[in-house]
Scaffold this active site. Structure first.
Site, short mmCIF file in Angstrom:
data_model
loop_
_atom_site.label_atom_id
_atom_site.label_comp_id
_atom_site.label_asym_id
_atom_site.label_seq_id
_atom_site.Cartn_x
_atom_site.Cartn_y
_atom_site.Cartn_z
N SER A 8 52.11 5.45 18.54
CA SER A 8 50.87 5.25 19.02
C SER A 8 49.83 6.52 19.09
O SER A 8 50.22 7.49 18.92
CB SER A 8 50.57 4.85 20.66
OG SER A 8 49.39 4.67 20.96
N ASN A 10 47.00 6.16 20.20
CA ASN A 10 46.00 6.18 21.53
C ASN A 10 46.24 7.34 22.32
O ASN A 10 47.57 7.59 22.95
CB ASN A 10 46.41 4.84 22.23
CG ASN A 10 45.45 4.70 23.39
OD1 ASN A 10 45.14 5.63 24.19
ND2 ASN A 10 44.87 3.62 23.68
N ASP A 72 53.54 -2.16 23.76
CA ASP A 72 52.11 -2.90 23.27
C ASP A 72 51.59 -3.38 24.73
O ASP A 72 52.68 -3.68 25.59
CB ASP A 72 52.68 -4.35 22.49
CG ASP A 72 51.28 -4.84 22.13
OD1 ASP A 72 50.71 -4.29 21.32
OD2 ASP A 72 51.17 -5.98 22.01
N PHE A 154 41.01 4.54 30.63
CA PHE A 154 40.73 3.82 29.45
C PHE A 154 40.32 2.07 29.41
O PHE A 154 41.03 1.61 30.46
CB PHE A 154 41.30 4.23 28.18
CG PHE A 154 42.78 3.75 28.13
CD1 PHE A 154 43.62 4.08 28.96
CD2 PHE A 154 43.03 2.72 27.23
CE1 PHE A 154 45.29 3.68 28.84
CE2 PHE A 154 44.30 2.00 26.91
CZ PHE A 154 45.30 2.53 27.68
P1 IMP Z 1 47.67 -1.78 22.28
O1 IMP Z 1 47.33 -0.18 21.79
O2 IMP Z 1 47.70 -2.55 20.82
O3 IMP Z 1 49.06 -1.95 22.97
O4 IMP Z 1 46.38 -2.52 22.90
C1 IMP Z 1 46.24 -2.26 24.22
C2 IMP Z 1 45.00 -2.46 24.67
O5 IMP Z 1 44.97 -3.18 26.09
C3 IMP Z 1 43.99 -1.32 24.79
O6 IMP Z 1 43.35 -1.14 23.74
C4 IMP Z 1 43.31 -1.78 26.18
O7 IMP Z 1 42.08 -2.57 25.73
C5 IMP Z 1 44.24 -2.57 26.88
N1 IMP Z 1 45.12 -1.69 27.74
C6 IMP Z 1 46.34 -1.41 27.83
N2 IMP Z 1 46.74 -0.52 28.78
C7 IMP Z 1 45.64 -0.29 29.54
C8 IMP Z 1 45.17 0.38 30.56
O8 IMP Z 1 46.23 0.96 31.34
N3 IMP Z 1 44.08 0.27 30.92
C9 IMP Z 1 43.01 -0.28 30.64
N4 IMP Z 1 43.13 -1.13 29.34
C10 IMP Z 1 44.56 -1.04 28.92
#
Ligand code: IMP
Length: 202
Positions: A8, A10, A72, A154
């Site tokens: 990731s 992120n 995810d 976030f």
């Molecule tokens: P991924 O990176 O494709 O798994 O997308 C995850 C998305 O879900 C993030 O961009 C957020 O919008 C939302 N999300 C996942 N976990 C959290 C969290 O712990 N807090 C707030 N939003 C979250």
């Protein structure tokens, strides 16, 4: 020490996983994706959290040959039939946490029923160099509030109310969020299954 690549980019997820690993006593170093040299795009086009977590973990496992975990995650709102779900990161056109949250609140304006129950879901897929995979899932129940509150975290954290702490996720400390969050719960399950990695120290 066991080294595990996190598939990731992120930074919030990276620091949450590092915090969760420390809190759950997992003795492993998390290697950020940025340290692997991978700079491609990974298509997240599956319709389940499991499917997308697998695509991410397998892509980076093939690239690095290392032990990889990918999560995810997303927010599932009951009044919206589980949306935004796997589309949480790209719910609003143009994306971005603020735009996504604004769209969510706009959609919920039409919904009269209270409370607006919801849950965060996190599926972690772990892939070993020999191709074996393992999944763990964590879910955290809460409610969507109309007015964002808090500066931490976030994504949808400012509008996700956590009943245990009577605060939004964005008002919790890192330790508090990790103790109740979907990512924290999934990591706890991962901690129970660390034997999966025993034959593939890297
Ligand atoms: P991924 O990176 O494709 O798994 O997308 C995850 C998305 O879900 C993030 O961009 C957020 O919008 C939302 N999300 C996942 N976990 C959290 C969290 O712990 N807090 C707030 N939003 C979250």
């Amino acid at each position: 020490m066991l080294k595990i690549v996190l598939a990731s980019n992120n930074k919030h997820k990276l620091s949450e996983f590092q915090g969760c690993f420390a809190q759950k006593g997992i003795e492993a170093e998390i290697i950020p994706l940025s340290a692997t040299g991978f700079c491609g795009d990974i298509p997240e086009d599956a319709e389940t959290f499991e499917g997308n977590a697998y695509i991410k973990a397998k892509t980076i496992s093939d690239y690095t040959g290392a032990i990889v975990i990918a999560d995810d995650s997303g927010l599932c709102v009951d009044a919206l039939n589980g949306a935004p779900g796997v589309y949480s990161a790209r719910y609003a056109e143009g994306g971005g946490d603020k735009a996504n949250t604004e769209k969510l609140l706009a959609e919920l304006k039409e919904v009269p029923d209270l409370p607006k129950t919801a849950r965060f879901v996190c599926v972690i897929c772990a892939v070993k160099p020999n191709g074996e995979t393992m999944y763990v899932r964590g879910e955290s129940e809460g409610e969507i509030v109309n007015t964002p509150a808090g500066e931490n975290g976030f994504g949808y954290d400012p509008v996700f109310y956590c009943p245990k702490y009577k605060k939004t996720f964005a008002q919790l400390t890192d330790e508090e969020k990790n103790s109740v969050s979907h990512r924290g719960i999934a990591t706890e399950k991962l901690a129970d299954r660390m034997g999966f990695f025993a034959d593939s120290k890297s």
